[in-house]
Design an enzyme around this catalytic site. Structure first.
Site, PDB file in Angstrom:
ATOM      1  N   GLY A 137     -23.343 -19.359  23.638  1.00  0.00           N
ATOM      2  CA  GLY A 137     -23.064 -18.607  22.339  1.00  0.00           C
ATOM      3  C   GLY A 137     -22.231 -19.592  21.409  1.00  0.00           C
ATOM      4  O   GLY A 137     -21.824 -20.621  21.717  1.00  0.00           O
ATOM      5  N   CYS A 138     -22.464 -19.222  20.074  1.00  0.00           N
ATOM      6  CA  CYS A 138     -22.042 -20.138  18.919  1.00  0.00           C
ATOM      7  C   CYS A 138     -20.710 -20.423  18.811  1.00  0.00           C
ATOM      8  O   CYS A 138     -20.024 -21.474  18.879  1.00  0.00           O
ATOM      9  CB  CYS A 138     -22.624 -19.794  17.309  1.00  0.00           C
ATOM     10  SG  CYS A 138     -22.233 -17.873  17.348  1.00  0.00           S
ATOM     11  N   HIS A 139     -19.817 -19.103  19.049  1.00  0.00           N
ATOM     12  CA  HIS A 139     -18.433 -19.516  18.934  1.00  0.00           C
ATOM     13  C   HIS A 139     -17.898 -20.063  20.162  1.00  0.00           C
ATOM     14  O   HIS A 139     -17.148 -21.046  20.142  1.00  0.00           O
ATOM     15  CB  HIS A 139     -17.828 -18.162  18.622  1.00  0.00           C
ATOM     16  CG  HIS A 139     -17.942 -17.378  17.629  1.00  0.00           C
ATOM     17  ND1 HIS A 139     -17.477 -17.723  16.211  1.00  0.00           N
ATOM     18  CD2 HIS A 139     -18.721 -16.016  17.363  1.00  0.00           C
ATOM     19  CE1 HIS A 139     -17.663 -16.746  15.213  1.00  0.00           C
ATOM     20  NE2 HIS A 139     -18.579 -15.732  15.905  1.00  0.00           N
ATOM     21  N   ALA A 140     -18.284 -19.790  21.239  1.00  0.00           N
ATOM     22  CA  ALA A 140     -17.811 -20.365  22.502  1.00  0.00           C
ATOM     23  C   ALA A 140     -18.299 -21.832  22.673  1.00  0.00           C
ATOM     24  O   ALA A 140     -17.508 -22.513  23.269  1.00  0.00           O
ATOM     25  CB  ALA A 140     -18.747 -19.335  23.620  1.00  0.00           C
ATOM     26  N   THR A 141     -19.404 -22.242  22.147  1.00  0.00           N
ATOM     27  CA  THR A 141     -19.717 -23.611  22.254  1.00  0.00           C
ATOM     28  C   THR A 141     -18.559 -24.461  21.531  1.00  0.00           C
ATOM     29  O   THR A 141     -18.256 -25.363  22.028  1.00  0.00           O
ATOM     30  CB  THR A 141     -21.238 -23.848  21.500  1.00  0.00           C
ATOM     31  OG1 THR A 141     -22.186 -23.321  21.904  1.00  0.00           O
ATOM     32  CG2 THR A 141     -21.478 -25.403  21.193  1.00  0.00           C
TER      33      THR A 141
END
Length: 323
Positions: A115-119
């Site tokens: 995921g974008c935030h998780a990255t």
């Protein structure tokens, strides 16, 4: 021989981004499905099993269904949904975390795109927890600000509504206020945190660009490192990476002369249209506090760019081909 690629879910932002990036390749063949047959399960099954590699750009349940339709043992899958990011048997597609992560992606037939935030979050904390600098039960809090494209077509339409009273465009909007964002489990599993972070995402009135902001009380760390020492840990960990860059250290003395600061602040759109993630460590040793800010393009390294990077590794291409 050209590799056959199928993108299941071509109409969303991630699918469109992947398709645009694939157009740069002359060594692949795109399997296309008629628009009016895109929900025909038999037609989809045929396309899925003809492909050497499939991108799933679908809601979670539809992604699980698509995986169940794949009977060809040679078909490789990159799933951009949340469905398989913490599931046994799937490889997490963030190759910069370690050499073993990268090798697992190269040899995997099932890769979950982060995921974008998780990255940004995982890149920020993985080296600290892995090296026992930050305890696994550290009380992590994180804010993440992102452009509205991260919400997909529906949210894009809401923000781009030209109504002068459009409530979405009036101010940045904190969301997921139930403190149960869909990336949280992924954040914990792939950093090693044992407690859920307090995570507050914020969407603002600009198209793309994301930054996670993580404050750290250095006195609570297992190793009481100063800001520059924290920076050195991250810089060493990512020193040979093509797409993750640890930027020069920032403290109060260097702040005024730091060329990456824009009018006293940090431009979180500076990685847009790239596959880069840039990590900033900011320290104030007098107060025993530091901060890690990681910025990226939520549609690039946070979505389609990462998917193409994983494809390159899985198909034996150069990791940075067409990126």
């Amino acid at each position: 021989m050209k590799k056959k690629i199928f993108v299941d879910g071509l109409s969303g932002t991630t699918g469109l981004g992947i398709n645009e990036r694939l157009s740069k390749y002359d060594n692949i063949e795109l399997i296309k499905i008629d628009y009016d047959k895109r929900r025909d399960i038999n037609e989809r099954k045929k396309c899925l099993n003809e492909a050497d590699l499939v991108f799933l750009c679908l809601p979670d349940e539809a992604a699980r269904e698509a995986v169940s339709l794949v009977t060809n043992p040679s078909t490789k899958i990159i799933d951009a949904s949340t469905a398989h990011r913490t599931i046994s048997g799937w490889t997490y597609g963030l190759p910069e975390l370690s050499p073993s992560h990268k090798e697992e992606i190269k040899n995997s037939k099932r890769v979950s795109n982060p995921g974008c935030h998780a990255t940004a979050f995982v890149l920020s904390l993985y080296p600290l927890i892995k090296n026992n600098i930050m305890p696994a039960d550290y009380p992590v809090s994180c804010q993440s600000i992102t452009g509205y494209s991260g919400g997909g077509k529906n949210l894009i339409e809401k923000y781009e509504d030209k109504n002068k009273d459009n409530p979405y465009t009036k101010a940045p909007r904190p969301y997921s206020l139930g403190l149960n964002h869909k990336h949280l489990k992924e954040m914990m599993v792939h950093t090693g945190l044992v407690n859920s972070p307090i995570f507050l995402p914020i969407v603002a009135n600009y198209y793309k660009g994301l930054a996670t902001i993580i404050p750290i009380h250095t006195s609570l760390l297992n190793k009481k490192l100063k800001g520059k020492e924290l920076y050195n840990v991250l810089a060493h960990h990512y020193k040979n990476q093509k797409f993750v860059k640890v930027m020069p250290y920032i403290d109060e003395e260097s702040l005024g002369d730091y060329k990456y600061i824009f009018d006293g602040g940090l431009d979180i759109t500076a990685c847009n249209d790239t596959n880069l993630a840039e990590i900033f460590v900011i320290g104030n040793d007098e107060k025993n506090i530091s901060m890690i800010i990681t910025r990226l393009d939520n549609l690039g390294k946070g979505a389609s760019g990462a998917a193409i990077q994983n494809m390159n590794l899985m198909l034996g291409y150069e990791e940075d081909l067409n990126l």
